[in-house]
Design an enzyme around this catalytic site. Structure first.
Site, PDB file in Angstrom:
ATOM      1  N   THR A 202     -34.945   1.816 -34.284  1.00 52.55           N
ATOM      2  CA  THR A 202     -35.291   2.632 -35.460  1.00 52.55           C
ATOM      3  C   THR A 202     -34.532   3.953 -35.403  1.00 52.55           C
ATOM      4  O   THR A 202     -34.260   4.465 -34.321  1.00 52.55           O
ATOM      5  CB  THR A 202     -36.811   2.893 -35.446  1.00 52.55           C
ATOM      6  OG1 THR A 202     -37.477   1.657 -35.667  1.00 52.55           O
ATOM      7  CG2 THR A 202     -37.233   3.901 -36.502  1.00 52.55           C
ATOM      8  N   ARG A 230     -44.482  -8.327 -42.417  1.00 48.21           N
ATOM      9  CA  ARG A 230     -45.041  -7.354 -41.464  1.00 48.21           C
ATOM     10  C   ARG A 230     -44.456  -5.961 -41.734  1.00 48.21           C
ATOM     11  O   ARG A 230     -43.259  -5.806 -41.974  1.00 48.21           O
ATOM     12  CB  ARG A 230     -44.714  -7.801 -40.038  1.00 48.21           C
ATOM     13  CG  ARG A 230     -45.169  -6.830 -38.944  1.00 48.21           C
ATOM     14  CD  ARG A 230     -44.052  -5.896 -38.499  1.00 48.21           C
ATOM     15  NE  ARG A 230     -44.510  -4.985 -37.463  1.00 48.21           N
ATOM     16  CZ  ARG A 230     -43.760  -4.011 -36.944  1.00 48.21           C
ATOM     17  NH1 ARG A 230     -42.521  -3.854 -37.349  1.00 48.21           N
ATOM     18  NH2 ARG A 230     -44.251  -3.213 -36.040  1.00 48.21           N
ATOM     19  N   VAL A 231     -45.293  -4.933 -41.731  1.00 47.52           N
ATOM     20  CA  VAL A 231     -44.832  -3.551 -41.880  1.00 47.52           C
ATOM     21  C   VAL A 231     -45.357  -2.745 -40.698  1.00 47.52           C
ATOM     22  O   VAL A 231     -46.546  -2.820 -40.378  1.00 47.52           O
ATOM     23  CB  VAL A 231     -45.338  -2.927 -43.203  1.00 47.52           C
ATOM     24  CG1 VAL A 231     -44.888  -1.472 -43.311  1.00 47.52           C
ATOM     25  CG2 VAL A 231     -44.831  -3.717 -44.404  1.00 47.52           C
ATOM     26  N   ASP A 233     -44.959   1.197 -38.497  1.00 46.16           N
ATOM     27  CA  ASP A 233     -45.334   2.591 -38.773  1.00 46.16           C
ATOM     28  C   ASP A 233     -44.301   3.356 -39.588  1.00 46.16           C
ATOM     29  O   ASP A 233     -44.631   4.355 -40.244  1.00 46.16           O
ATOM     30  CB  ASP A 233     -45.487   3.344 -37.447  1.00 46.16           C
ATOM     31  CG  ASP A 233     -44.160   3.351 -36.685  1.00 46.16           C
ATOM     32  OD1 ASP A 233     -43.658   2.250 -36.368  1.00 46.16           O
ATOM     33  OD2 ASP A 233     -43.599   4.443 -36.450  1.00 46.16           O
ATOM     34  N   THR A 252     -40.577   6.475 -33.164  1.00 49.59           N
ATOM     35  CA  THR A 252     -40.073   5.125 -32.947  1.00 49.59           C
ATOM     36  C   THR A 252     -40.912   4.491 -31.861  1.00 49.59           C
ATOM     37  O   THR A 252     -41.531   5.185 -31.058  1.00 49.59           O
ATOM     38  CB  THR A 252     -38.579   5.151 -32.555  1.00 49.59           C
ATOM     39  OG1 THR A 252     -38.134   3.798 -32.347  1.00 49.59           O
ATOM     40  CG2 THR A 252     -38.330   5.958 -31.306  1.00 49.59           C
ATOM     41  N   GLY A 253     -40.935   3.171 -31.850  1.00 46.81           N
ATOM     42  CA  GLY A 253     -41.739   2.469 -30.843  1.00 46.81           C
ATOM     43  C   GLY A 253     -42.607   1.413 -31.485  1.00 46.81           C
ATOM     44  O   GLY A 253     -42.309   0.928 -32.589  1.00 46.81           O
ATOM     45  N   TRP A 254     -43.651   1.078 -30.819  1.00 45.65           N
ATOM     46  CA  TRP A 254     -44.517  -0.011 -31.268  1.00 45.65           C
ATOM     47  C   TRP A 254     -45.311   0.431 -32.512  1.00 45.65           C
ATOM     48  O   TRP A 254     -46.234   1.236 -32.431  1.00 45.65           O
ATOM     49  CB  TRP A 254     -45.442  -0.400 -30.114  1.00 45.65           C
ATOM     50  CG  TRP A 254     -46.343  -1.544 -30.422  1.00 45.65           C
ATOM     51  CD1 TRP A 254     -46.266  -2.398 -31.477  1.00 45.65           C
ATOM     52  CD2 TRP A 254     -47.466  -1.955 -29.658  1.00 45.65           C
ATOM     53  NE1 TRP A 254     -47.272  -3.316 -31.412  1.00 45.65           N
ATOM     54  CE2 TRP A 254     -48.023  -3.078 -30.313  1.00 45.65           C
ATOM     55  CE3 TRP A 254     -48.056  -1.485 -28.483  1.00 45.65           C
ATOM     56  CZ2 TRP A 254     -49.149  -3.723 -29.832  1.00 45.65           C
ATOM     57  CZ3 TRP A 254     -49.178  -2.136 -28.003  1.00 45.65           C
ATOM     58  CH2 TRP A 254     -49.711  -3.254 -28.672  1.00 45.65           C
TER      59      TRP A 254
HETATM   60  N1  ASP Z   1     -41.566   1.498 -35.097  1.00 37.10           N
HETATM   61  C1  ASP Z   1     -40.791   0.415 -35.631  1.00 37.10           C
HETATM   62  C2  ASP Z   1     -41.706  -0.625 -36.188  1.00 37.10           C
HETATM   63  O1  ASP Z   1     -42.735  -0.862 -35.622  1.00 37.10           O
HETATM   64  C3  ASP Z   1     -39.895  -0.209 -34.626  1.00 37.10           C
HETATM   65  C4  ASP Z   1     -39.025   0.735 -33.858  1.00 37.10           C
HETATM   66  O2  ASP Z   1     -39.330   1.910 -33.723  1.00 37.10           O
HETATM   67  O3  ASP Z   1     -37.969   0.309 -33.415  1.00 37.10           O
HETATM   68  O4  ASP Z   1     -41.377  -1.241 -37.175  1.00 37.10           O
END
Ligand code: ASP
Length: 340
Positions: A202, A230-231, A233, A252-254
């Site tokens: 991201t 799926r969406v 954050d 960014t992240g989960w």
């Molecule tokens: N946060 C993003 C998501 O969950 C993924 C990412 O940060 O790479 O869609």
């Protein structure tokens, strides 16, 4: 490099007080060694654009949209061109933008025919407020009305992601959105545990302009081999992006974890209460990892960039690496991916 388990200590850092300035990121995960040069190239190109816009006196809002456009257009990241593919083998893109001075924001999710979703989201910032968050086909129709070019989804797909998709499909990986865990369908920094080995590239930018106004933008292709629809954050205001008169943040992240704890808005509140951006970011990420304890789920890791109204920048991450960079008039540009 062996990263051990996913419970790495939070890594954080800061930039000193500055005037007009910006911070960017290109995802927080176990970025493979051989992908580092491309990440640095993308970061440096984005910083050059951001510097140009800030020196020209552009608003923070225009800066974050311009910078994220460059990151989306660079194939290194999971955003725009280069985005990961869903279980149907197609990219689905999300983005959000926010102007800190007015709290005006715009976001789009699940778009497949727009090369730069951050620009589509920015059209919604300027709307009078009837629609701030648009999804799927309706968002794509709005893009056409806004005069944005239609791109065939195929044009957003790079060989790296086609290969990852084929590998995940061959392994019959149920790499669902509720866990970035399990197979990554490709390479990662060796030794990274499940959650951090999945690509999470991201992109995001936070900026402070010459008038002292803040803005934030985030854009993503989401999670690899996820369910269509799926969406995460990234397009959720207060979760994947936030800007007010105190601070601007991009995460960014989960995504499921980040939206649960409304990571960006809550960290902004801490900064408004006097916490330094780096410390506030590190504390919220640590708290998120401790709080989220869903059965069978991997540790809730991620990364944050944050910029205060006084021009102090900070970043923090709980992953093996985070692609990040910044620019200030005095310090110039810097970019890196390693822990410090
Ligand atoms: N946060 C993003 C998501 O969950 C993924 C990412 O940060 O790479 O869609």
């Amino acid at each position: 490099m062996d990263w051990g388990d996913a419970h790495l200590p939070v890594c954080s850092g800061s930039t000193p007080l500055a005037g007009p300035s910006l911070l960017i990121h290109g995802g927080a995960w176990a970025i493979p060694d051989d992908e580092i040069p491309a990440h640095l190239d993308g970061l440096n190109r984005a910083l050059a654009r951001g510097r140009q816009l800030l020196e020209r006196g552009e608003s923070a809002l225009r800066v974050v949209v311009g910078v994220v456009t460059v990151l989306e257009s660079h194939p290194a990241f999971d955003a725009g061109v280069g985005a990961v593919l869903d279980r149907d083998g197609r990219p689905q893109l999300d983005a959000g933008v926010m102007d800190g001075s007015s709290l005006a924001w715009g976001a789009v999710a699940g778009v497949r025919t727009v090369a730069n979703p951050v620009q589509l989201a920015s059209h919604l910032v300027h709307s009078s407020g009837q629609a701030r968050f648009m999804v799927g086909e309706g968002a794509e129709r709005f893009a056409a009305e806004a005069g944005m070019p239609h791109v065939e989804p195929e044009r957003l797909i790079v060989a790296r992601e086609r290969e990852r998709f084929e590998a995940l499909r061959a392994s019959n990986s149920f790499h669902t959105s509720d866990a970035f865990s399990g197979a990554s369908g490709g390479r990662s920094a060796s030794g990274a545990s499940g959650v951090d080995s999945a690509p999470r590239g991201t992109v995001g930018c936070v900026a402070l302009d010459a008038r002292g106004q803040l803005a934030a933008a985030t854009s993503t292709g989401g999670a690899p081999y996820t369910r269509p629809g799926r969406v995460g954050d990234s397009p959720i205001v207060g979760s994947g992006f936030w800007a007010d008169t105190s601070a601007a943040l991009s995460a960014t992240g989960w995504g499921e974890a980040i939206s649960t704890v409304q990571l960006c808005a809550r960290t902004a509140d801490a900064i408004a209460s006097g916490a330094a951006p780096a410390e506030a970011s590190g504390a919220r990420l640590t708290q998120m990892r401790e709080q989220i304890r869903w059965p069978g789920a991997s540790p809730a890791t991620g990364g944050l960039i944050s910029l205060s109204a006084s021009g102090v920048g900070g970043w923090a991450f709980t992953t093996p690496r985070m692609a990040r960079g910044g620019w200030t008039p005095e310090g110039g540009a810097w970019a890196c991916v390693e822990r410090e």
